[in-house]
Design an enzyme around this catalytic site. Structure first.
Site, PDB file in Angstrom:
ATOM      1  N   GLY C  42       8.222   6.993 -13.589  1.00 16.71           N
ATOM      2  CA  GLY C  42       7.722   5.669 -13.222  1.00 16.71           C
ATOM      3  C   GLY C  42       6.731   5.181 -14.262  1.00 16.71           C
ATOM      4  O   GLY C  42       6.746   5.634 -15.412  1.00 16.71           O
ATOM      5  N   SER C 284       4.790 -10.017   0.455  1.00 11.79           N
ATOM      6  CA  SER C 284       3.592 -10.088  -0.388  1.00 11.79           C
ATOM      7  C   SER C 284       2.352 -10.562   0.364  1.00 11.79           C
ATOM      8  O   SER C 284       2.400 -11.447   1.220  1.00 11.79           O
ATOM      9  CB  SER C 284       3.842 -11.017  -1.566  1.00 11.79           C
ATOM     10  OG  SER C 284       2.641 -11.233  -2.257  1.00 11.79           O
ATOM     11  N   ARG C 330      -6.926  -5.655   3.344  1.00 12.11           N
ATOM     12  CA  ARG C 330      -5.734  -5.095   3.980  1.00 12.11           C
ATOM     13  C   ARG C 330      -6.056  -4.217   5.186  1.00 12.11           C
ATOM     14  O   ARG C 330      -5.422  -4.326   6.234  1.00 12.11           O
ATOM     15  CB  ARG C 330      -4.955  -4.253   2.961  1.00 12.11           C
ATOM     16  CG  ARG C 330      -4.289  -5.097   1.907  1.00 12.11           C
ATOM     17  CD  ARG C 330      -3.614  -4.244   0.856  1.00 12.11           C
ATOM     18  NE  ARG C 330      -2.946  -5.103  -0.126  1.00 12.11           N
ATOM     19  CZ  ARG C 330      -2.296  -4.647  -1.186  1.00 12.11           C
ATOM     20  NH1 ARG C 330      -2.224  -3.357  -1.430  1.00 12.11           N
ATOM     21  NH2 ARG C 330      -1.712  -5.481  -2.014  1.00 12.11           N
ATOM     22  N   HIS C 401       1.988   2.062   2.889  1.00 11.19           N
ATOM     23  CA  HIS C 401       2.328   1.418   1.639  1.00 11.19           C
ATOM     24  C   HIS C 401       1.971   2.246   0.413  1.00 11.19           C
ATOM     25  O   HIS C 401       2.683   2.275  -0.578  1.00 11.19           O
ATOM     26  CB  HIS C 401       1.586   0.078   1.612  1.00 11.19           C
ATOM     27  CG  HIS C 401       1.797  -0.710   0.377  1.00 11.19           C
ATOM     28  ND1 HIS C 401       3.048  -1.037  -0.066  1.00 11.19           N
ATOM     29  CD2 HIS C 401       0.920  -1.237  -0.519  1.00 11.19           C
ATOM     30  CE1 HIS C 401       2.934  -1.746  -1.187  1.00 11.19           C
ATOM     31  NE2 HIS C 401       1.670  -1.861  -1.485  1.00 11.19           N
TER      32      HIS C 401
END
Lengths: 260, 223, 637
Positions: C42, C284, C330, C401
């Protein structure tokens, strides 16, 4: 969501799935019946349900590629009822939902077929040929460090947007799968035109297109005959204009580059 | 391999040859059509036969004839080579394949259409070109070989007319895809010009092929 | 064991420059004598591989994917932060540093975070030079947008596909080195064990996922850049294949695991629709700029949203946090959504969702404007749910997440095992207890492009170039253990599938170690996870053999590791008797139900040492020193 949609009645489906033990084995379509499939399921979740059933019966589950399940990693494939990524355009298989099908449907599921994509097993194919095309020149040769400040390279917004459109290719291989000629030209052209459009790509512009096309041909992909199935099936909408750009780049490069 | 052979044996190189020869052959179609329009003049073939004499005796035209032959040869050979390669790129076919849902019929069947046109070409050459060159042909009032009479005779047979009309329909489909496809191959795809190219290609294909198809029909029905 | 974070002396702003000067260098001619293994391709793995190969090292890269570009970095949407201050709005390295430390609720290392902010500017330059098509203004210069937790616009983006474009940049740099022969790529190859020789990381054991072939690879150093472990929750926004296996097996070989319980739960995801659900999709964060979050005031109100009058709706974020409203961070947004659902006021058929309503925005700005801003997200929502978000409000629910925890690393990104490095989401480093939006991409690329290439040289310079043969007993022993584990799994032939166990584990983790945790629940979960793990090794059902493409076997190994990691996360959550960032212990909250930190007792990194699958891990504490910022209570009222 189940419950909010009054039409979400479970479906029973007949699946005809390509089964093939490994690259060298011969394969065939095998029929499976799946029951109580919620229309809210994604296509791959329907496949999960089938695989869990097979597993419980002690049978080998169907191998298929998938990972992010949000349409960006390019891992999922599947030729569904004669269409790459299934009947819904602009959609990867993982984003295809069962509400696109009806109770009692028969669904034929095959792997991507191209000699350049040997089958690993069942529906999973080897797409490393696409990586090798990238390795042949799909980059700007800059080492880490020692680069100019990002804003020293102004790029008109229209050009940056166009380069971005080409750069959104997810390398899923649907273009190859859908092409009558099993050509990877749309894939190749996306990278070539992204870098040909941008100032960063100018230095290696000619060598890049020469080498990448040579690799494309060596891998055994077919040629483009401007049919357009690739662009029609591309889940991210890579345009045929890129292939024209590729052709142009190649012609100019071959006529004027220093490589003999 | 030299850079030259490498270029023209690549997939894009071959396709480029097909495109360039294809456009060249389109120009030939225009010349051929305009010349043959004289078949419609009501002089029992005097003008047409004079034109035929000119075409078979002018040194520039004779030279062009060889180039035209090469155009056909390269167009057909390269298209054939590409088709072979393309068929070999997928040995195992799909059990179910719905290309009809994502592409046009003519674009997928250029080889088939080309083959029909090729067979037509052989018949056409045999009947007119070879007779003119090597056969016994009577002379018209002006003393030119009377190709008009040959034409008139050929087009009095219904099956011959049918072959021509069918072939011209095939040619029209071949051109509808081929014309704009050639520009795509040459790298010309631009939102400003491509719609115009497509429209011109469409009109060109219909007009040229309709023009050619009108000739046998004219002789069959009106002569 | 004493944890030495190896933070250089001196003023914060000079530490990294000073350190770069002090590290030993490997002579260019000698670099080619050293081999480096990188697991994961990644952002962190690919960027490190490309850069180390450019320097002259021989690099081997391993990925379980079929191509390096499939790594889950590709799915990151929003953007990447960098302290460029192109907008002239007062940004600086220090401000990015401060925002990140504060956003992480003061549980990250100052020196690391400062370095991250410093190199952030180089990342953007590097990516642009590679041809990454960032968004631009009409003048041709780079565009920025604002993101949660910051008052400046410092986020660079490429529409909603920033992760994809950055990864493709790193992937292209990696491809170039593969073409040069400096990197050897091993796709569809999974690391199953770490091999130590004389206490140093000297290689790995891998399984070829197509043939099942077990193989050893030796090197002078090993970098793990294998991403996060959010899939321990079964449902998360992670890709299906994302797993903990590489870092967990390194942990079992002695690498300490830092802050395992720090998990980020993102508030705006598409809710679960049924038991068959395989993954969750993120919408988003930017949607909260215009969408209003609400639930019905009355419990069990099942009317369609359009039929619920204005005065019977509870816009709970606007009500509780008038200053920030729907734009609270969040963790706060997530917890409040959960609370509303726990009260029985959740919506949709499962009752586990809240509305995100754009009706007012559409009324105010018009449909076109809203569609321009969020069109692609609305389309995605419609594709997945079959509902039109322009007509009825979206339903959203929080989902796992990102995992801030990971292998403990020092300032050099070296784990507690010499020669073993961890980069990107796989390490615990820079985000503390909560990561800010657009900082994950920044950290992955910082580690790979600009940190590891310096720090790994320092280690190799002190190391002889002699190679260890893969015939060394340590390799043979590891290979044997790997084979034995695989055979064990294949031979159990029980009654429950791997997914059955994974789902059960996921439910336990989500219910007891998710958005809100308490000692009682955690203790219960710990016992249950142990039971589940025991059952797993007695009752899991696999079919087929090792010597084939066996996707169930792949999954089985990964879930076995999740079953161990899950317990460690619970243990860590139980140990941390405070609330901070994503870790919310119900016992420790302010009277207004906000997270209550205990700086006196818990200003440390919890680094856990593995002692065996059924024995308690040992806690090592790395005390965090805050010399440049003042610890305060976060407030968004």
């Amino acid at each position: 969501m189940a419950g909010n949609n009054p039409n979400s009645k479970p479906m029973n489906l007949t699946l005809k799935v390509w089964r093939q033990k490994n690259t060298n084995a011969s394969g065939q379509l095998v029929t499976y019946n799946v029951k109580d499939i919620s229309p809210e399921m994604s296509f791959l979740e329907m496949m999960d349900v089938l695989n869990e059933d097979l597993l419980r019966q002690g049978q080998d589950p169907i191998a298929f590629d998938h990972d992010c399940r949000e349409g960006i990693c390019g891992m999922c494939s599947l030729y569904i009822n004669g269409r790459a990524h299934g009947p819904e355009s602009g959609t990867t298989t993982c984003q295809l939902h069962m509400r696109k099908f009806s109770d009692g449907d028969t669904i034929v599921i095959e792997p991507w077929r191209a000699n350049a994509f040997p089958i690993h097993k069942d529906l999973s194919v080897d797409r490393s040929a696409l990586d090798r095309i990238q390795q042949a020149g799909g980059y700007v040769s800059v080492n880490t460090g020692g680069v100019p400040d990002a804003n020293e390279i102004p790029i008109p917004k229209s050009i940056a947007d166009k380069a971005f459109d080409a750069a959104t290719c997810i390398q899923c291989g649907a273009c190859v799968a859908a092409c009558k000629n099993a050509s990877a030209m749309l894939f190749l052209s996306a990278k070539v035109s992204q870098l040909a459009l941008l100032p960063q790509g100018q230095v290696e512009r000619k060598t890049r297109v020469e080498n990448m096309l040579a690799q494309h041909d060596e891998e055994g992909f077919g040629s483009c005959t401007n049919i357009g199935s690739c662009a029609a099936e591309c889940p991210v909408g890579i345009s045929l204009e890129n292939i024209a750009i590729l052709n142009r780049e190649y012609i100019v490069a071959k006529a004027t580059s220093e490589n003999v | 391999m030299s850079w030259f052979t490498k270029t023209f044996s690549s997939t894009i190189g071959r396709k480029l040859v097909v495109a360039l020869t294809g456009l060249f052959l389109c120009s030939f179609l225009v010349v051929h059509l305009i010349g043959n329009l004289q078949l419609f003049s009501a002089d029992e073939g005097i003008a047409f036969n004079a034109y035929t004499y000119f075409m078979t005796h002018n040194p520039v035209i004779r030279a062009m004839e060889i180039i035209l032959l090469l155009g056909f040869v390269f167009h057909i050979y390269e298209a054939y080579a590409l088709s072979r390669r393309n068929q070999g790129a997928r040995s195992v076919k799909y059990a179910v394949n719905h290309l009809d849902q994502n592409s046009s019929w003519s674009s997928r069947n250029m080889g088939l259409l080309g083959t029909v046109i090729f067979i037509f070409l052989l018949v056409h050459l045999y009947n007119f070109y070879f007779k003119l060159k090597f056969g016994e042909i009577g002379l018209d009032a002006q003393g030119n070989k009377n190709l008009y009479a040959i034409t008139e005779e050929a087009f009095s047979q219904w099956w011959y007319v049918a072959l021509y009309v069918i072939s011209m329909v095939a040619l029209a489909f071949h051109l509808i895809h081929g014309f704009q496809s050639a520009f795509q191959t040459l790298g010309l795809n631009h939102k400003k010009y491509t719609p115009a190219i497509k429209a011109v290609g469409y009109v060109f294909s219909i007009v040229v092929c309709a023009g050619f198809a009108a000739m046998p029909l004219y002789f069959f029905f009106f002569k | 064991m004493i944890l030495d974070s190896k933070i250089p002396d001196g003023p914060l702003a000079e530490k990294w420059e000073k350190h770069k000067f002090n590290v030993k260098l490997v002579n260019p001619a000698n670099k080619r004598k050293y081999d480096i293994i990188i697991v994961g391709s990644g952002l962190a793995g690919a960027s490190a591989a490309a850069t180390l190969a450019e320097l002259g090292y021989n690099v081997k890269v391993f990925s379980f994917h079929d191509s390096a570009r499939r790594a889950h970095s590709i799915a990151a949407q929003g953007g990447i932060n960098a302290a460029k201050n192109y907008q002239n709005d007062g940004d600086s390295v220090h401000r990015l540093f401060y925002d990140t430390i504060k956003g992480g609720d003061y549980r990250a290392r100052e020196a690391n975070v400062y370095r991250l902010a410093q190199v952030s500017v180089n990342i953007i330059d590097q990516c642009v030079a590679q041809g990454v098509p960032f968004a631009r203004e009409y003048g041709g210069l780079l565009a920025n947008r604002s993101f949660g937790g910051a008052q400046v616009s410092r986020t660079f983006y490429a529409r909603g596909q920033t992760g994809q474009q950055l990864l493709l940049g790193a992937y292209s740099a990696l491809n170039r080195q593969i073409a040069y022969g400096k990197v050897k790529m091993y796709p569809r190859t999974e690391m199953l064990d770490l091999v130590l020789v004389d206490g140093k990381a000297r290689g790995i054991v891998t399984r070829n996922l197509i043939t099942g072939h077990i193989e050893s690879h030796s090197a002078h150093a090993v970098i793990l850049a294998t991403g996060g472990y959010g899939n321990v929750f079964y449902l998360s926004t992670n890709a299906m294949g994302s797993n903990t296996t590489a870092i967990w097996r390194a942990h079992k070989k002695g690498a300490l695991f830092g802050n395992p319980c720090f998990t980020q739960i993102h508030p705006t995801c598409i809710p679960v629709s049924g038991d068959y659900q395989s993954k969750l999709t993120l919408m988003s964060e930017s949607l909260r700029n215009d969408g209003r979050v609400w639930v019905p005031k009355a419990k069990g109100d099942k009317r369609p949203p359009q039929n619920i009058p204005e005065d019977e709706r509870d816009y709970f974020l606007e009500r509780k946090y008038p200053a920030f409203g729907n734009l609270v961070p969040r963790d706060v947004a997530s917890r409040n959504a959960k609370q509303a659902c726990d009260e029985g006021r959740g919506v949709g058929s499962t009752g586990l969702a809240v509305y995100l309503d754009f009706a007012d925005a559409i009324k105010r700005d018009g449909l076109d404007k809203v569609s321009q801003k969020y069109g692609n997200l609305f389309d995605m929502y419609a594709k997945i749910t079959g509902e039109n978000p322009y007509e009825s409000p979206m339903r959203i629910y929080p989902a796992v997440h990102y995992t801030m925890g990971g292998l403990w690393v020092d300032y050099n990104l070296m784990t507690s095992i010499p020669g073993l490095y961890a980069a990107g989401e796989a390490n615990f480093s820079d985000h503390g207890a909560n990561r800010l939006g657009a900082s994950a991409l920044m950290q992955g690329l910082a580690d790979g492009y600009f940190v590891l290439p310096y720090t790994i040289g320092d280690y190799l310079a002190n190391m002889p170039a002699a190679k260890v043969s893969v015939d060394h007993p340590a390799f043979k022993e590891a290979e044997g253990a790997v084979r034995a584990d695989i055979q064990k799994l294949l031979s159990i032939n029980g009654t429950k599938t791997v997914d059955d166990f994974h789902k059960e584990l996921g439910h336990l983790m989500w219910d007891y170690c998710g958005m809100a945790r308490n000692a009682e629940g955690l203790t219960y979960a710990k016992g249950k996870i142990r039971e589940l793990r025991e059952e797993y090794w007695k009752n899991v059902k696999l079919v087929g053999v090792n010597e084939e493409f066996n996707q169930t076997l792949e999954k089985a190994g990964r879930v076995a590791d999740f079953l161990e990691l899950g317990e460690l996360m619970v243990t860590d959550a139980l140990n941390r008797n405070e609330s901070c960032g994503g870790h919310f212990r119900e016992e420790y909250q302010t009277p207004e139900n906000e997270a209550l930190r205990d700086d006196e007792n818990y200003t440390y990194v919890a680094a856990w040492e593995y002692t065996g699958s059924n024995s308690e891990p040992i806690l090592h504490k790395e005390e965090l020193q805050f010399e440049n910022v003042k610890l305060t209570q976060r407030s968004y009222k």
